[in-house]
Design a protein around this motif. Structure first.
Motif, PDB file in Angstrom:
ATOM      1  N   MET A  52      64.751  42.447  23.821  1.00  0.00           N
ATOM      2  CA  MET A  52      64.047  41.212  24.166  1.00  0.00           C
ATOM      3  C   MET A  52      62.779  41.503  24.970  1.00  0.00           C
ATOM      4  O   MET A  52      61.736  40.850  24.783  1.00  0.00           O
ATOM      5  CB  MET A  52      64.972  40.297  24.975  1.00  0.00           C
ATOM      6  N   THR A  53      62.854  42.494  25.839  1.00  0.00           N
ATOM      7  CA  THR A  53      61.701  42.874  26.656  1.00  0.00           C
ATOM      8  C   THR A  53      60.542  43.342  25.784  1.00  0.00           C
ATOM      9  O   THR A  53      59.375  43.069  26.086  1.00  0.00           O
ATOM     10  CB  THR A  53      62.098  43.990  27.644  1.00  0.00           C
ATOM     11  N   VAL A  54      60.867  44.030  24.701  1.00  0.00           N
ATOM     12  CA  VAL A  54      59.824  44.555  23.803  1.00  0.00           C
ATOM     13  C   VAL A  54      59.002  43.431  23.199  1.00  0.00           C
ATOM     14  O   VAL A  54      57.780  43.542  23.068  1.00  0.00           O
ATOM     15  CB  VAL A  54      60.469  45.403  22.679  1.00  0.00           C
ATOM     16  N   ILE A  55      59.643  42.322  22.839  1.00  0.00           N
ATOM     17  CA  ILE A  55      58.935  41.276  22.110  1.00  0.00           C
ATOM     18  C   ILE A  55      58.497  40.086  22.971  1.00  0.00           C
ATOM     19  O   ILE A  55      57.646  39.304  22.548  1.00  0.00           O
ATOM     20  CB  ILE A  55      59.794  40.741  20.948  1.00  0.00           C
ATOM     21  N   ALA A  56      59.085  39.926  24.151  1.00  0.00           N
ATOM     22  CA  ALA A  56      58.841  38.686  24.899  1.00  0.00           C
ATOM     23  C   ALA A  56      58.454  38.920  26.348  1.00  0.00           C
ATOM     24  O   ALA A  56      58.743  38.087  27.204  1.00  0.00           O
ATOM     25  CB  ALA A  56      60.078  37.792  24.826  1.00  0.00           C
ATOM     26  N   SER A  57      57.805  40.051  26.653  1.00  0.00           N
ATOM     27  CA  SER A  57      57.402  40.295  28.040  1.00  0.00           C
ATOM     28  C   SER A  57      55.885  40.208  28.203  1.00  0.00           C
ATOM     29  O   SER A  57      55.373  39.316  28.868  1.00  0.00           O
ATOM     30  CB  SER A  57      57.912  41.662  28.508  1.00  0.00           C
ATOM     31  N   CYS A  93      57.425  41.904  14.589  1.00  0.00           N
ATOM     32  CA  CYS A  93      58.056  42.858  15.512  1.00  0.00           C
ATOM     33  C   CYS A  93      59.530  42.548  15.709  1.00  0.00           C
ATOM     34  O   CYS A  93      60.374  43.461  15.744  1.00  0.00           O
ATOM     35  CB  CYS A  93      57.334  42.831  16.862  1.00  0.00           C
ATOM     36  N   SER A  94      59.874  41.271  15.835  1.00  0.00           N
ATOM     37  CA  SER A  94      61.271  40.894  16.070  1.00  0.00           C
ATOM     38  C   SER A  94      62.134  41.177  14.847  1.00  0.00           C
ATOM     39  O   SER A  94      63.260  41.663  14.976  1.00  0.00           O
ATOM     40  CB  SER A  94      61.360  39.414  16.463  1.00  0.00           C
ATOM     41  N   VAL A  95      61.611  40.869  13.656  1.00  0.00           N
ATOM     42  CA  VAL A  95      62.360  41.152  12.424  1.00  0.00           C
ATOM     43  C   VAL A  95      62.547  42.658  12.248  1.00  0.00           C
ATOM     44  O   VAL A  95      63.615  43.130  11.838  1.00  0.00           O
ATOM     45  CB  VAL A  95      61.640  40.549  11.199  1.00  0.00           C
TER      46      VAL A  95
END
Length: 515
Positions: A52-57, A93-95
């Motif tokens: 989650m940190t990778v995509i939403a920070s 990125c999330s997919v």
């Protein structure tokens, strides 16, 4: 421009309510699901939060900054294009991360050490896509200064999780089934939150635009350092969890003693140190679009005023809590955890609040000014010093090596950040005298708080003793700060009344009319 004071109050209130809901949810889980079920979920969640940190920070922050800049210059098409580009990038990125986990699920299963945990992680994977989309729209609302919508979305997500959690967990279910159900609540809550924030975005006039390659490069370049810094930070926690117990055992502690001390320090003491950052974090959230707009308009005077006042505010709020922790740390530990050791550690770590508060606000300021790369370098210097000290100091300080390691980290980062801000804003922050005055004020306020608490213990229950000690510490610090011209107490009270603009209800007159 909206009142910064009102914004900070609004964000602080909602942050408190959101955290309170999260605390209530943890209580429900511990009582209904049990330790085993919560443990299974937490193991899967530890890996999920890194993803989650990778995509939403870094993404929401950079979107908010760029969106605020475009909005200030009335570049509506560029702003709309930015949101569209960010959506494509975040979704891709999330997919990709979901696909990696799914393809290498056997590797992750070994990493998680429990076969059931990989099932929980897979159940939570769709949340990555939902959260990625959510973070883009949230960043857009943030950049436009829609703080109410920003706060409501976080509160809404936490509330949905609690409602869904209560519906799908039961003490009659197995630990594994409850853990899986908690994972489903995360996925469903993220889906509903994504839909809700999208509706708010379009309701407040947000639009999507044509995809432009020109928006990709700055978005990735600026968000990458922040994302990398937070990902490294998420990996730092398990590394600390390995170093401190290992070094304690190396100097004579048993494995049980080392883990017990580490658990008290990290699980009981450390969360209390981050209480002031709730308020400082609210200011940090409000500053990003505010300063980004000023940068876009080249309003140097506004930038200098905001930077100087924000740093002092963070320092003052942090310092106000220090006498409470030093003066009645043991009593706080006993009241909250029935553990004297946690209180003793809290007393010895009170000083960390000052560099922690400065690090929090200066990092936000650097990100607002577009200096995220230099902020990342400062972060790395502090981290290196922290790990060296945590390895070297346990033979001399025991578990306090953790406190001093963190304190050294925040001190180095805050100092480097302040020097960088001073050089780029080209303003004399005049902090040296203020810091010295604050430190001198902390000493008598801590002593007075300790004295009042030690007397009150003999005649009052512990709760009321803490209330009296808290009032003593805060009031004495505020009064002495006013006496030594650190701030004008009367002016602040008048300012607060004026800014909050509370309505005056005349009940008697209304009653007569109704009659």
């Amino acid at each position: 421009m909206k009142s910064l004071f009102k914004t900070v109050v609004l964000i602080t209130i909602f942050s408190f309510l959101t955290r309170l809901l999260g605390f209530v949810f943890r209580i429900i889980l511990s009582r209904v699901v049990g330790a085993e079920g919560v443990g299974l979920y937490q193991v899967a969640a530890s890996v999920f939060m890194v993803l989650m940190t990778v995509i939403a920070s870094g993404l929401p922050l950079i979107i908010s900054r760029m969106s605020a800049s475009y909005h200030a210059n009335n570049e509506k098409k560029r702003e709309a294009s930015l949101i569209s580009v960010a959506l494509i990038y975040a979704t891709f990125c999330s997919v990709l991360l979901c696909a990696i986990v799914f393809i290498f699920k056997n590797v992750f299963a070994k990493l998680l050490t429990n076969e059931g945990c990989i099932l929980i992680l897979i159940v939570m994977l769709p949340s990555l896509v939902f959260s990625a989309i959510y973070s883009v729209f949230r960043g857009a609302l943030w950049g436009r200064g829609n703080y109410f919508a920003l706060c409501v979305t976080e509160f809404y997500e936490q509330l949905v999780r609690i409602i869904l959690g209560v519906l799908v967990i039961s003490s009659t279910y197995s630990a594994m089934k409850n853990a899986l159900n908690i994972g489903w609540t995360m996925t469903l809550a993220c889906l509903l939150s994504m839909i809700y924030v999208m509706l708010l975005f379009f309701y407040y006039g947000g639009k999507l635009g044509k995809l432009k390659k020109a928006e990709f490069k700055p978005l990735i370049r600026q968000s990458s350092p922040i994302t990398l810094m937070r990902v490294i930070g998420s990996f730092a926690q398990p590394l600390i969890a390995f170093i401190i117990p290992a070094r304690l055992q190396a100097v004579g502690y048993t494995s049980s003693q080392a883990m017990s001390l580490f658990g008290v320090a990290v699980g009981m003491t450390m969360p209390l140190l981050f209480i002031p950052t709730t308020i400082i974090g609210s200011l940090s959230t409000a500053l990003v679009p505010d300063i980004s707009t000023a940068v876009a308009q080249n309003n140097q005077k506004h930038i200098q005023e905001r930077v100087s006042s924000s740093i002092f505010f963070a320092l003052f709020i942090s310092a106000m809590f220090v006498p409470l922790f030093i003066g009645m740390g043991e009593q706080i530990g006993l009241f909250l955890y029935d553990n004297i050791m946690s209180g003793t550690l809290l007393q010895s770590s009170g000083w960390v609040l000052l560099p922690l508060g400065l690090t929090n606000i200066t990092s936000a300021l650097l990100n607002s000014l577009g200096l995220e790369k230099r902020s990342f370098i400062n972060f790395m210097f502090g981290g290196i010093a922290m790990f060296i000290s945590m390895w070297v100091l346990p033979p001399f300080l025991g578990i306090n090596a953790l406190i001093w390691g963190l304190g050294l980290n925040y001190s180095i980062v805050s100092l480097l950040n302040l020097l960088l801000i001073k050089r780029n804003v080209k303003s004399d922050l005049k902090l040296t005298k203020k810091v010295l005055k604050i430190i001198l004020l902390i000493i008598p306020c801590s002593a007075l708080t300790s004295f009042v608490v030690s007397l009150a213990e003999y005649v009052m229950p512990l709760f009321f003793t803490l209330v009296l000690g808290g009032i003593t510490g805060v009031v004495s610090f505020a009064l002495l700060a006013s006496v030594f011209n650190l701030f004008d107490l009367r002016a602040f009270v008048c300012f607060a009344k004026k800014r909050l603009n509370l309505p005056k209800f005349k009940f008697k007159k209304k009653l007569k009319k109704n009659v």
